[in-house]
Enzyme design. Structure first.
Site, PDB file in Angstrom:
ATOM      1  N   LEU A  14       7.654 -11.338 -24.102  1.00 31.09           N
ATOM      2  CA  LEU A  14       8.581 -12.065 -24.970  1.00 31.09           C
ATOM      3  C   LEU A  14       7.854 -13.200 -25.685  1.00 31.09           C
ATOM      4  O   LEU A  14       8.073 -14.378 -25.425  1.00 31.09           O
ATOM      5  CB  LEU A  14       9.778 -12.589 -24.167  1.00 31.09           C
ATOM      6  CG  LEU A  14      10.851 -11.552 -23.890  1.00 31.09           C
ATOM      7  CD1 LEU A  14      11.922 -12.101 -22.965  1.00 31.09           C
ATOM      8  CD2 LEU A  14      11.483 -11.048 -25.162  1.00 31.09           C
ATOM      9  N   HIS A  15       6.975 -12.849 -26.605  1.00 28.40           N
ATOM     10  CA  HIS A  15       6.296 -13.851 -27.424  1.00 28.40           C
ATOM     11  C   HIS A  15       7.188 -14.169 -28.621  1.00 28.40           C
ATOM     12  O   HIS A  15       8.354 -13.789 -28.667  1.00 28.40           O
ATOM     13  CB  HIS A  15       4.895 -13.369 -27.842  1.00 28.40           C
ATOM     14  CG  HIS A  15       4.914 -12.191 -28.781  1.00 28.40           C
ATOM     15  ND1 HIS A  15       5.027 -12.332 -30.138  1.00 28.40           N
ATOM     16  CD2 HIS A  15       4.878 -10.870 -28.544  1.00 28.40           C
ATOM     17  CE1 HIS A  15       5.038 -11.142 -30.702  1.00 28.40           C
ATOM     18  NE2 HIS A  15       4.948 -10.229 -29.748  1.00 28.40           N
ATOM     19  N   MET A  16       6.686 -14.861 -29.629  1.00 28.05           N
ATOM     20  CA  MET A  16       7.496 -15.410 -30.722  1.00 28.05           C
ATOM     21  C   MET A  16       8.409 -14.395 -31.416  1.00 28.05           C
ATOM     22  O   MET A  16       9.604 -14.615 -31.522  1.00 28.05           O
ATOM     23  CB  MET A  16       6.586 -16.077 -31.751  1.00 28.05           C
ATOM     24  CG  MET A  16       7.349 -16.724 -32.899  1.00 28.05           C
ATOM     25  SD  MET A  16       8.414 -18.064 -32.397  1.00 28.05           S
ATOM     26  CE  MET A  16       7.255 -19.402 -32.455  1.00 28.05           C
TER      27      MET A  16
END
Length: 88
Positions: A14-16
Protein backbone atom coordinates in the site's frame (compact mmCIF):
# COMPACT_ATOMS: atom_id res chain seq x y z
CA UNK A 1 -20.12 -4.84 11.52
CA UNK A 2 -18.51 -7.11 8.96
CA UNK A 3 -14.89 -7.86 8.18
CA UNK A 4 -12.65 -9.97 6.02
CA UNK A 5 -9.01 -10.94 6.24
CA UNK A 6 -7.04 -10.72 3.01
CA UNK A 7 -3.43 -10.92 1.84
CA UNK A 8 -1.95 -8.10 -0.26
CA UNK A 9 -0.50 -9.63 -3.41
CA UNK A 10 0.40 -6.53 -5.41
CA UNK A 11 4.17 -6.04 -5.64
CA UNK A 12 4.35 -2.63 -3.94
CA UNK A 13 1.95 -3.10 -1.02
CA UNK A 14 0.00 0.00 0.00
CA UNK A 15 2.34 2.72 -1.26
CA UNK A 16 1.15 6.15 -2.51
CA UNK A 17 -0.90 5.24 -5.60
CA UNK A 18 -2.78 2.22 -4.25
CA UNK A 19 -3.25 3.85 -0.85
CA UNK A 20 -4.74 6.91 -2.53
CA UNK A 21 -7.02 4.84 -4.73
CA UNK A 22 -8.17 2.76 -1.77
CA UNK A 23 -8.80 5.76 0.51
CA UNK A 24 -10.66 7.57 -2.27
CA UNK A 25 -12.88 4.56 -2.98
CA UNK A 26 -13.70 4.04 0.71
CA UNK A 27 -14.43 7.73 1.30
CA UNK A 28 -17.62 7.54 -0.74
CA UNK A 29 -19.21 5.24 1.86
CA UNK A 30 -20.99 6.44 4.99
CA UNK A 31 -19.83 3.53 7.14
CA UNK A 32 -16.58 3.43 9.07
CA UNK A 33 -13.89 1.49 7.23
CA UNK A 34 -10.78 0.33 9.08
CA UNK A 35 -7.76 -1.78 8.25
CA UNK A 36 -6.24 -3.85 11.01
CA UNK A 37 -2.53 -4.50 10.53
CA UNK A 38 -0.07 -5.59 13.24
CA UNK A 39 -2.74 -5.02 15.94
CA UNK A 40 -3.16 -1.42 14.76
CA UNK A 41 -6.47 0.10 13.64
CA UNK A 42 -6.03 2.29 10.53
CA UNK A 43 -8.62 4.66 9.09
CA UNK A 44 -9.06 3.34 5.54
CA UNK A 45 -10.45 6.68 4.39
CA UNK A 46 -7.20 8.48 5.23
CA UNK A 47 -4.30 8.16 2.79
CA UNK A 48 -1.86 9.40 5.43
CA UNK A 49 -3.01 6.79 7.95
CA UNK A 50 -2.61 4.05 5.36
CA UNK A 51 0.84 5.26 4.27
CA UNK A 52 2.19 5.54 7.82
CA UNK A 53 1.17 1.92 8.50
CA UNK A 54 3.84 0.73 5.99
CA UNK A 55 1.78 -2.20 4.73
CA UNK A 56 4.03 -4.22 2.44
CA UNK A 57 3.31 -6.83 -0.20
CA UNK A 58 2.49 -10.19 1.36
CA UNK A 59 0.98 -8.59 4.47
CA UNK A 60 -2.26 -9.99 5.81
CA UNK A 61 -4.76 -7.30 6.77
CA UNK A 62 -8.33 -7.28 8.00
CA UNK A 63 -10.77 -4.82 6.46
CA UNK A 64 -13.71 -3.98 8.74
CA UNK A 65 -16.78 -1.98 7.77
CA UNK A 66 -19.36 -0.78 10.26
CA UNK A 67 -22.47 1.18 9.30
CA UNK A 68 -25.37 1.54 6.88
CA UNK A 69 -23.55 0.62 3.67
CA UNK A 70 -21.03 -1.80 5.17
CA UNK A 71 -21.78 -4.65 2.76
CA UNK A 72 -21.16 -2.52 -0.31
CA UNK A 73 -18.03 -0.97 1.17
CA UNK A 74 -16.49 -4.31 2.12
CA UNK A 75 -17.34 -5.78 -1.27
CA UNK A 76 -15.58 -2.92 -3.07
CA UNK A 77 -12.61 -2.96 -0.67
CA UNK A 78 -11.99 -6.67 -1.27
CA UNK A 79 -12.51 -6.26 -5.01
CA UNK A 80 -9.91 -3.48 -5.15
CA UNK A 81 -7.36 -5.49 -3.18
CA UNK A 82 -7.97 -8.68 -5.20
CA UNK A 83 -7.55 -6.74 -8.45
CA UNK A 84 -4.15 -5.60 -7.13
CA UNK A 85 -5.36 -1.98 -7.22
CA UNK A 86 -5.86 -1.94 -10.99
CA UNK A 87 -9.57 -1.02 -10.61
CA UNK A 88 -10.52 2.60 -10.00
Amino acid sequence: MISKQIKLTNAEGLHMRPAGAFASAMSKYKCDVTITFNDRQINAKSIMSILTACIKSGSVITVTCNGDDENEALSEAISIIESEFTKN
